[in-house]
Scaffold this motif. Structure first.
Motif, short mmCIF file in Angstrom:
data_model
loop_
_atom_site.label_atom_id
_atom_site.label_comp_id
_atom_site.label_asym_id
_atom_site.label_seq_id
_atom_site.Cartn_x
_atom_site.Cartn_y
_atom_site.Cartn_z
N VAL A 461 0.86 -1.19 0.00
CA VAL A 461 0.00 0.00 0.00
C VAL A 461 0.89 1.23 0.00
O VAL A 461 1.69 1.41 0.93
CB VAL A 461 -0.93 0.00 1.23
N PRO A 462 0.81 2.08 -1.02
CA PRO A 462 1.68 3.26 -1.07
C PRO A 462 1.51 4.14 0.16
O PRO A 462 0.41 4.28 0.70
CB PRO A 462 1.21 3.98 -2.34
N GLY A 463 2.61 4.72 0.60
CA GLY A 463 2.57 5.64 1.72
C GLY A 463 2.67 4.99 3.08
O GLY A 463 2.73 5.69 4.10
N ARG A 464 2.69 3.66 3.14
CA ARG A 464 2.82 2.96 4.42
C ARG A 464 4.28 2.55 4.63
O ARG A 464 4.83 1.81 3.83
CB ARG A 464 1.94 1.71 4.45
N GLN A 465 4.90 3.08 5.66
CA GLN A 465 6.27 2.72 5.98
C GLN A 465 6.27 1.63 7.04
O GLN A 465 5.90 1.86 8.19
CB GLN A 465 7.06 3.94 6.47
N VAL A 466 6.67 0.43 6.64
CA VAL A 466 6.68 -0.71 7.55
C VAL A 466 7.96 -0.68 8.37
O VAL A 466 9.06 -0.53 7.82
CB VAL A 466 6.57 -2.03 6.76
N PRO A 476 5.97 -6.67 12.20
CA PRO A 476 6.01 -5.48 11.33
C PRO A 476 4.89 -4.53 11.71
O PRO A 476 3.73 -4.93 11.84
CB PRO A 476 5.81 -6.07 9.93
N HIS A 477 5.22 -3.28 11.90
CA HIS A 477 4.26 -2.26 12.32
C HIS A 477 3.73 -1.53 11.09
O HIS A 477 4.46 -1.27 10.14
CB HIS A 477 4.94 -1.28 13.28
N HIS A 478 2.42 -1.20 11.11
CA HIS A 478 1.76 -0.48 10.01
C HIS A 478 1.84 -1.26 8.70
O HIS A 478 2.09 -0.67 7.64
CB HIS A 478 2.39 0.91 9.82
N LEU A 479 1.63 -2.56 8.75
CA LEU A 479 1.68 -3.37 7.53
C LEU A 479 0.27 -3.65 7.03
O LEU A 479 -0.52 -4.35 7.67
CB LEU A 479 2.41 -4.69 7.79
N SER A 480 -0.05 -3.07 5.89
CA SER A 480 -1.29 -3.37 5.18
C SER A 480 -0.94 -3.73 3.74
O SER A 480 0.01 -3.19 3.16
CB SER A 480 -2.25 -2.16 5.18
N LEU A 481 -1.69 -4.65 3.17
CA LEU A 481 -1.47 -5.08 1.79
C LEU A 481 -2.81 -5.05 1.05
O LEU A 481 -3.85 -5.37 1.62
CB LEU A 481 -0.88 -6.49 1.74
#
Length: 494
Positions: A461-466, A476-481
């Motif tokens: 997902v663009p803009g998500r820094q894992v 992994p924090h803030h991981l969305s796919l």
């Protein structure tokens, strides 16, 4: 995959000596023997410690960066975590030597006491050496090789159901989905006949706060536990609820007197044959503590590994497509079974490489029970020792280009999976303390990757820094796919 350890041999009391020095090798010291005088410079201390908290803020803020900085200061480096002064092992041979001598390097000390506050004294993961062997013998029959295909079929059915419930274009909260998968895998094999399904769902929802609280308690001063913060209240409430649920599950099973063929049935059947240290079978509460420790360890570590594996596949679409092609060729859209495992070769290699890069049990401790030597340094009895499989797995001497994701490391030229060598792979520990559920977790991960990629493309997902999040396991924090549906399975070969 390595064979499970059905009955680890007792540690020999006859210790060899180094002919050059006359001392026991790699830091082993016979309890009661005088420690040798330190012959080298004092152990270096890592820079950047805070007052009272020591290096805990650096470890919480960026755990991997902090750990990776330590080898530059020496093979053994002192750090401070809240009230605990500890020594970090930064060399593979020293880590293996320490793991191999549980008589001198035991699970004692402040950090393990904090974990025992959650697991109770009946937990397998945090058991001291004297308690570990009878607990291991009690639980081992539930993890024998002959039972793994049955567990795999249970996993396969559930994974097919989960993957089939997702939708095209869905943004998947990966850690939440992985935790649900691993919790369900544990409950469907551990105590599926329990009447507490609603209660287990309650625990699953509260589990992230609980495991976050366990790790923070390991590295912060105990008085902070008593502050009436929302996090502390939620942690204590979930801890009590988990033990109540597992104890009640044991009572329900014992009252019914039926063999459901699951792990809890096996534990109950074996309980009378493997008495506790008191010489009697374990009580419902003690068995409940063992069940709780298996549930916590299995759910937390496997969900972390699955999250990282899905992240790595999304970041490497060529690898993802290869896993998907293998899955679609073998499974053809059906639920996986234990018979499919030998053919899921590339998925197996991806799991091994994921565990190398991001071992869930990323930070582990031991406590010296006697004066000893390690790496030429004298360590007094009562010293806390830390080793990190994450750190060891990224040393270039053992894995060339160590930060690169390359599953081919674990494939033979013929394409057959090449199991990780215990000489330089510590994701599951080693020796008598090797993770009892190593194959259980590995099978779950292989089938999850094959099932998910066979049906779905995984896109970042663009803009998500894992970034890595420090807990008892490394997540992994803030991981969305984002999910997009794959085509139909390829036609059968003539």
């Amino acid at each position: 995959m390595a064979a499970p350890i059905d009955d680890p041999p007792p540690h020999s009391s006859a210790l060899p000596t180094d002919p050059g020095t006359g001392h026991p090798p790699y830091g082993e010291t016979r309890p009661g023997s005088p420690a040798a005088v330190d012959e080298v410079a004092p152990l270096p201390r890592a820079p950047g410690a805070w007052p009272l908290l020591g290096h805990a803020p650096a470890l919480l803020r960026d755990p991997l960066k902090f750990l990776s900085s330590l080898p530059a200061h020496g093979d053994l480096v002192r750090i401070t975590l809240g009230p605990v002064d500890a020594v970090v092992v930064c060399r593979l041979d020293l880590a293996r030597q320490m793991i191999g001598d549980e008589r001198v390097f035991d699970k004692e000390g402040a950090l393990w006491r904090r974990v025992r506050e959650v697991e109770g004294d009946g937990g397998l993961v945090c058991a001291r050496r004297a308690e570990h062997r009878p607990l291991r013998r009690l639980a081992q029959p539930a993890f024998r090789r002959t039972r793994l295909p049955g567990y795999a079929t249970i996993f396969g059915r559930y994974l097919a159901h989960v993957a089939g419930s997702w939708s095209d274009g869905q943004i998947l909260d990966v850690p939440a989905a992985a935790l649900r998968i691993s919790c369900e895998a544990m409950t469907r094999t551990l105590f599926p006949a329990s009447t507490s399904r609603g209660s287990l769902a309650e625990i699953r929802q509260a589990l992230p706060a609980m495991v976050r609280g366990i790790f923070r308690r390991m590295i912060t001063p105990p008085p902070l536990d008593r502050l009436p913060t929302p996090a502390n209240r939620a942690y204590h409430r979930t801890e009590r609820r988990l033990h109540d649920i597992t104890t009640q599950a044991v009572r329900d099973y014992r009252r019914a007197g039926l063999d459901h063929g699951d792990m809890l049935s096996i534990l109950l059947a074996n309980n009378s044959l493997t008495p506790s240290g008191t010489g009697r079978p374990r009580t419902d509460r003690e068995l409940g503590e063992l069940v709780a420790s298996l549930f916590l360890a299995g759910a937390e570590t496997t969900s972390a590994a699955l999250s990282w594996a899905l992240h790595l596949l999304a970041e490497h679409p060529d690898v993802q497509d290869r896993v998907a092609d293998e899955s679609r060729r073998i499974l053809r859209g059906r639920a996986a079974t234990g018979e499919d495992l030998p053919q899921l070769r590339y998925a197996s290699a991806v799991v091994s490489e994921t565990l190398r890069l991001y071992p869930p049990a990323w930070l582990l401790t031991r406590h010296t029970t006697a004066d000893t030597r390690l790496g030429g340094h004298h360590l007094a009895a009562g010293t806390t020792i830390i080793y990190s499989p994450y750190l060891i797995h990224r040393l270039p001497a053992h894995y060339p280009d160590p930060d690169t994701f390359r599953p081919e490391r674990f494939l033979a030229p013929s394409g057959v999976p090449k199991p990780p060598s215990p000489k330089n792979f510590l994701a599951f520990g080693d020796g008598a303390r090797r993770c009892i559920g190593d194959q259980f977790a590995t099978i779950e991960l292989i089938l999850a990757l094959a099932t998910i990629t066979g049906r779905w493309h995984l896109h970042p997902v663009p803009g998500r820094q894992v970034r890595p999040l420090a807990r008892t396991a490394l997540h992994p924090h803030h991981l969305s796919l984002r999910l997009s549906r794959r085509g139909q399975p390829p036609p059968a070969r003539p």
